[in-house]
Design an enzyme around this catalytic site. Structure first.
Site, PDB file in Angstrom:
ATOM      1  N   SER A 114     -10.372   0.174   7.114  1.00 28.35           N
ATOM      2  CA  SER A 114      -9.779   0.277   5.778  1.00 28.35           C
ATOM      3  C   SER A 114      -9.086  -0.972   5.267  1.00 28.35           C
ATOM      4  CB  SER A 114      -8.792   1.454   5.731  1.00 28.35           C
ATOM      5  OG  SER A 114      -9.495   2.667   5.717  1.00 28.35           O
ATOM      6  N   LYS A 137       0.841  -1.201   0.000  1.00 30.13           N
ATOM      7  CA  LYS A 137       0.000   0.000   0.000  1.00 30.13           C
ATOM      8  C   LYS A 137       0.873   1.247   0.000  1.00 30.13           C
ATOM      9  CE  LYS A 137      -3.867   2.113   2.545  1.00 30.13           C
ATOM     10  NZ  LYS A 137      -4.791   1.962   3.707  1.00 30.13           N
ATOM     11  N   SER A 142      -9.763   2.403   2.754  1.00 31.28           N
ATOM     12  CA  SER A 142      -8.823   3.079   1.871  1.00 31.28           C
ATOM     13  C   SER A 142      -7.868   2.135   1.151  1.00 31.28           C
ATOM     14  CB  SER A 142      -8.005   4.080   2.689  1.00 31.28           C
ATOM     15  OG  SER A 142      -7.208   3.396   3.655  1.00 31.28           O
TER      16      SER A 142
END
Length: 495
Positions: free
Chosen positions: A182, A78, A158
């Site tokens: 998330s 990420k 996210s």
């Protein structure tokens, strides 16, 4: 070669050691798959040269014998994790061209284990969002589509790029971060497993901060076993993170016996929210039945302060964000606005932040600054912290009664279309976190497990909330749910 990317981490580990193929082969297959899936926009940058170098070293390590479980396994990272020398922007224009000269603790541990980085993954800007539509790289598209409807869907947020990449077989696993759901919400939306560990289990050092008392890194994988393998490599005490717990890291994979006889599972009545879709209610009931059939005792419980969790979270998280994001000023790194003659330092700050931050980040900074301001601190922030304490006590009381884990839905719906909530009140988007934020406020571990499909063919997930520091037990219960549900659905390739 494309079949290689569909394997689980556990299968790939065993076949690499058996010499069925090399890490170089597996890495090239993942790089090819990622390049061919540009339509999904899951990756912000591919690190092909780095990946090939790591794969070559992993192959040598495997040949020598005694290689760790993740050796040779291609992962996506990420964009919130700093990787030395690799573009790391947290999906924000204010960090354009930022190349960290250091490595986050979590990724350093993964590389020490021999894992291979194939690239950085798209996400909501500074991890603020539930649909991956706030990214400076543009939205990620889910690999899933509704039956009879080709409108692109959100992969959740996210950690939307992480979820999409794993679900679309672009990498075998990915890192995510979870501040209010998330990891778990995008995992549920894309039919994969996502683990949010106990706060302090994984180091936050080198991960761009959103809300420091809530953020926690975790794995996103195709199976519970893969998450157990990956979590063991990610976890551990880090002296550079003052909130990192100095506790031994269990062998989470070894705990996956599937035997949950005698376990006591709680169903919180407060999670039966008004307007819950019948499909969510049905899969929750089916999850409870699976656990009963496996020998667990399922009982109703009460978490009375649950209804205050979402408002408390959306005071505390923006307050911490407004403090953390004050460091982005255009002076030391990242974007710097152009100034006219006579402009001063205040103009630099204002123009850089106006240009660099997106609308959702600005909204949360303003909320956070407001609730921390003189005259409002006691009314909002301090009160929200008191509510947080009450929520934590609710969980402690339930666990003191002998409850081993709590079963809830992971999300209030299946994935929605990109742009579907664009004109809605932002609060409607925030409601996606209704089942997940309590876990972050209380610092507990949670996991989302895919458990079925809705009537339009989209994945639905169940969430298990564990006792603090007992991820091994929580994952074993999740393993039982996974085994009972038999979820094996994959998105049909359209990209």
């Amino acid at each position: 070669m494309s079949e290689l990317t569909r394997m689980t981490i556990a299968d790939a580990r065993d076949k690499l050691r058996a010499g069925d193929f090399s890490s170089a082969d597996l890495t090239e297959a993942c790089l090819d798959a990622a390049e061919a899936a540009s339509e999904l926009n899951a990756f912000s940058v591919l690190t092909a040269e780095m990946a090939r170098d790591q794969a070559a070293r992993a192959d040598a390590r495997i040949r020598d014998g005694g290689a760790p479980d993740l050796c040779g396994i291609p992962l996506g990272i990420k964009d919130l994790f700093c990787v030395e020398g690799v573009q790391s922007q947290a999906a924000s224009n204010i960090l354009e061209s930022f190349l960290p000269q250091y490595e986050s603790t979590v990724t350093a541990q993964l590389w020490d284990q021999g894992a291979v980085c194939i690239g950085k993954l798209n996400m909501d800007e500074f991890a603020m969002g539930s649909s991956n539509e706030t990214s400076c790289y543009g939205p990620v598209k889910s690999p899933w589509q509704r039956a009879g409807d080709n409108r692109p869907l959100t992969p959740g947020g996210s950690s939307g790029g992480s979820a999409a990449a794993v679900a679309a077989d672009l990498c075998l696993g990915a890192t995510g971060t979870d501040t209010g759901g998330s990891i778990r919400q995008p995992a549920a939306f894309t039919g994969i497993v996502g683990v949010k560990p106990t706060y302090g289990r994984c180091s936050r050092w080198g991960i761009v901060a959103f809300a420091s008392s809530l953020d926690q890194a975790g794995p996103m994988t195709r199976t519970v076993r893969d998450s157990a393998i990956m979590l063991r490599a990610m976890a551990g005490h880090d002296p550079k993170d003052s909130t990192s717990a100095d506790l031994p890291v269990p062998d989470f994979e070894a705990a996956l016996t599937g035997d949950i006889r005698g376990k006591k599972i709680g169903l919180p009545k407060e999670y039966r929210v008004e307007g819950m879709p019948a499909e969510i209610e049905a899969i929750w009931a089916r999850g409870a039945e699976m656990l009963r059939d496996a020998g667990a005792e399922v009982v109703d419980i009460s978490l009375p302060h649950t209804k205050y969790a979402l408002p408390a979270y959306y005071v505390i998280a923006p307050a911490e964000a407004s403090s953390n994001l004050a460091r982005y000023d255009g002076v030391r790194y990242g974007r710097r606005a152009k100034l006219a003659a006579g402009d001063g330092i205040t103009d630099l700050y204002e123009r850089t932040r106006a240009e660099g931050f997106g609308a959702e980040v600005k909204r949360r900074i303003m909320i956070g600054t407001y609730v921390l301001s003189a005259g409002y601190y006691d009314a909002y922030y301090l009160r929200a912290q008191k509510v947080r304490t009450l929520i934590k006590r609710d969980f402690e009381a339930v666990f003191d009664q002998g409850i081993d884990a709590i079963l809830t839905p992971a999300t209030p719906s299946a994935a929605f279309a990109l742009g579907e909530m664009a004109d809605a009140d932002p609060v409607q988007m925030y409601l996606n976190d209704v089942f997940t934020v309590t876990v972050n406020l209380a610092g507990l571990p949670g996991v989302s497990v895919p458990a079925g499909l809705d009537e339009k063919g989209l994945p639905l997930g169940l969430q298990l909330i564990g006792r603090p520091w007992e991820e091994a037990d929580m994952l074993n219960i999740a393993f039982a749910v996974e085994s009972a549900s038999g979820f094996a659905s994959k998105p049909e390739k359209w990209w």
